[in-house]
Design a protein around this motif. Sequence first.
Motif, PDB file in Angstrom:
ATOM      1  N   TYR A  12      -5.673   2.303  -4.562  1.00 59.34           N
ATOM      2  CA  TYR A  12      -6.802   3.218  -4.776  1.00 59.34           C
ATOM      3  C   TYR A  12      -7.585   3.444  -3.475  1.00 59.34           C
ATOM      4  O   TYR A  12      -7.920   4.564  -3.120  1.00 59.34           O
ATOM      5  N   GLY A  14      -6.929   2.845  -0.105  1.00 64.84           N
ATOM      6  CA  GLY A  14      -6.266   3.512   1.017  1.00 64.84           C
ATOM      7  C   GLY A  14      -6.033   4.985   0.718  1.00 64.84           C
ATOM      8  O   GLY A  14      -6.250   5.856   1.573  1.00 64.84           O
ATOM      9  N   LYS A  33       3.760  -0.484   1.771  1.00 60.31           N
ATOM     10  CA  LYS A  33       4.971  -1.319   1.809  1.00 60.31           C
ATOM     11  C   LYS A  33       5.872  -1.144   0.572  1.00 60.31           C
ATOM     12  O   LYS A  33       7.085  -1.277   0.665  1.00 60.31           O
ATOM     13  N   ALA A  41      -3.296  -0.663  -9.179  1.00 62.87           N
ATOM     14  CA  ALA A  41      -3.559   0.339 -10.227  1.00 62.87           C
ATOM     15  C   ALA A  41      -2.306   1.192 -10.462  1.00 62.87           C
ATOM     16  O   ALA A  41      -2.390   2.273 -11.056  1.00 62.87           O
ATOM     17  N   ALA A 246      -6.393  -1.067   4.443  1.00 61.92           N
ATOM     18  CA  ALA A 246      -6.775  -1.039   3.025  1.00 61.92           C
ATOM     19  C   ALA A 246      -5.899  -1.979   2.204  1.00 61.92           C
ATOM     20  O   ALA A 246      -5.447  -1.648   1.112  1.00 61.92           O
ATOM     21  N   GLY A 401     -11.325  -1.398   0.675  1.00 62.56           N
ATOM     22  CA  GLY A 401     -10.653  -1.987  -0.481  1.00 62.56           C
ATOM     23  C   GLY A 401     -11.596  -2.807  -1.339  1.00 62.56           C
ATOM     24  O   GLY A 401     -12.788  -2.942  -1.040  1.00 62.56           O
TER      25      GLY A 401
END
Length: 440
Positions: A12, A14, A33, A41, A246, A401
């Motif tokens: 969410y 980033g 990644k 989420a 993030a 974050g």
Amino acid sequence: MDYDVIVIGGGYAGLAAGALLAHKGYEVLLLEKSRSLGGRAGFMDKDGYTVEYGIHANRFASAGAAAAVFRRLDRELDFIAPGEAELWREGEFQPLPNSVGKIFRSSMLPFTAKLSAARYLGKLVLGNPAKKYQLSLEDFTAGCKSQETLEILRVISGIGIIAPDPRYSSAGELAAFLKKALRSKVKVGYPEGGTRSIIEGLREELEKSGQIMTGAKVTRLMLKKGIVNQVKTDNAVYSAGAVICAIPVQGIADLFGGKDLPIKFVKKARELVPTAGISMDIGLKEPITDKSGLLVTSDPVTMGQFTSNIDPAMAPEGRQLLSWYYPLPLPWVKNSEKMEREEQRLRDLLEEMLPDIWKVLDWERTLRLTMVDGFLPRPGQTREDRPGFTIPSIDNFFLCGDTTSAEGTGGDTAFNSAIHVSRLVDDYLEEITEEEEEED
Ligand SMILES: Cc1cc2nc3c(=O)[nH]c(=O)nc-3n(C[C@H](O)[C@H](O)[C@H](O)COP(=O)(O)OP(=O)(O)OC[C@H]3O[C@@H](n4cnc5c(N)ncnc54)[C@H](O)[C@@H]3O)c2cc1C
């Protein structure tokens, strides 16, 4: 420079920070990644069900943090109002007494308990929450003799800020949540189409002026003269004017090879304790209830929702999707004996509340999660304690974050941090451009 901004992590936070900066015209590269976006989420499609990572509701709906991000992007985000929250107590569901009005209307409380619970809620929301940050809910209620009041506060702290144990709940963080809840007409909303609509909306905005790479794990950040000048993945090296990290702060030091960062920051970040617990997602072959509000138990504090009763698109026709969360301390989640016991306890509790549940089971996914929200809002981990958005020794590096000092818990913290960080990055890049123009 390859890009104006590199964002590490496509959860969410980033995605929101990247979308907000792309909306301002910056060229953004987001590296994630995993093969899919959304982080904690995230969601997946499974035989006609949309299975999210457990319950994913948005505190304060259109007055909340995700909606604030979408407004800045000139996009709509629609919410569905769930039904009234209910508490399972003494063998039946009752309206959850989570406000002063509902406390006085509740049939579960004797009159003296109503007075006491209302008094404690009032005491909590009066004054500046920051003054109570370092006070635990247990200390705050030390003089309280009413067991019902303690039970209600435990439940409200459990569902509001995911801190059901009063020893590990900051009275100030709870007060900040309650203050916001008092001001907000709508307390909770479910995004129409689920977390997918948030993730896809942000992805679309980001890609208008940027690029997303999935399966791109950042392995190392290189520093030169107080600037992150290289972002390395397994097979490429990138550079940008600003780098937004993030990912949960607990893992940031590893990206610097355990060096270059202030020791105080590394210690604080590594030791930040997240919320944890059991998340159960359950597909049902037949509907077993039409309840669409949050369902809560108080002993132990657990919570769940029939997501497909809120948004029918989340399950195939004639079937139901239920998600349940049982918050537990992190050390317990790492203890498999304890976890087997607690999982059985949750299954029994579900059967007690919903007697047909296991008879019509389609599938079940049980997860033992070591991180649900990025921090447990207990004294020592409040807004004034958590890492901020910058690290003083690195000019172009920003933290984003749900482990940062942004307002709220969970998704709210993630979105609020993105709003804050996108402003900081915008100011920083403008400043750099002005300096470069002056030099020319
Ligand atoms: C079961 C469950 C239920 C929840 N329910 C709610 C709820 O109802 N309401 C609510 O507000 N919140 C809820 N939350 C919390 C919410 O999901 C999180 O607060 C939010 O998703 C955090 O977003 P984030 O972007 O800060 O972090 P993350 O989602 O953790 O995103 C970080 C991303 O970075 C990626 N990453 C990590 N390391 C690297 C690397 N080296 N290189 C590249 N990428 C990397 C990860 O793969 C991940 O995608 C829930 C969480 C869970 C697990």
